[in-house]
Design a protein around this motif. Structure first.
Motif: not given
Length: 202
Positions: A185-189, A192-197
């Motif tokens: 879950a931490q990896k997914i988050v 996603k944060q990296q992709q959003a960034g």
């Protein structure tokens, strides 16, 4: 026997403590069972030996059967039986210390000559009979304790120790799965944060 537990570290610690306690106690209980088994055999052999001696003594004096009709049975009686206790593998067992007889006075001149031998025979028969009874009781007590100890060994070996090991294994698997899910879950988050960034930079 179902072992109750929760899927957490506290329960895991408690189960581990219970398992170690049983694993540590098992060799002691097994050696007690072995000692009791040996003592039961000794007591059984002794009781059998006293029974054989009793029967041999009785047979030795069977030729006097016709004479016993004129024997005064009040001439000798058991006045006291002194018992003690002995601990064998943690079990209190009886031990015959002494048998005291009470004799009624009789006229040696007017009584048959064999009365003295008759009193001696009765005393020896009574003593052997009591010794056999004490060993029978000892065997009974030791065998009962041995059966209980065998049940405890079986309970530990076949039920409780495997049950605790299984419960510990289940808790560890659950905690590992939970940790893996948390990491995933931490990896997914993080992804996603990296992709959003990266998307906001464009």
């Amino acid at each position: 026997m179902a072992i109750k537990f929760q899927y957490n570290k506290t329960s895991l610690g408690e189960l581990d403590k219970q398992l170690k306690m049983r694993q540590k106690a098992l060799p002691t209980i097994k050696s007690k069972e072995s000692a009791l088994r040996s003592e039961v055999k000794k007591a059984r052999d002794s009781a059998g030996e006293y029974e054989r001696r009793f029967e041999a003594l009785r047979a030795e004096y069977d030729y006097m059967t016709a004479l016993w009709g004129e024997f005064d049975s009040d001439l000798v009686r058991i006045a006291d039986v002194e018992l003690d206790q002995q601990k064998i593998a943690g079990v209190r067992t009886p031990v015959l210390r002494d048998v005291r007889f009470e004799h009624k006075a009789y006229d040696l001149f007017s009584s048959p000559v064999w009365f003295v031998a008759g009193v001696d025979i009765l005393e020896r028969l009574a003593r052997l009979g009591l010794e056999q009874a004490v060993y029978d009781r000892k065997m009974e007590l030791l065998d009962k304790a041995r059966r209980k100890t065998t049940q405890k060994v079986n309970l530990y070996e076949k039920v409780q120790i495997p049950g605790y090991e299984d419960a510990i294994r289940k808790i560890k698997r659950f905690m590992e799965d939970e940790e893996n899910l948390s990491k995933s879950a931490q990896k997914i988050v993080k992804t996603k944060q990296q992709q959003a960034g990266e998307g906001s930079m464009l």
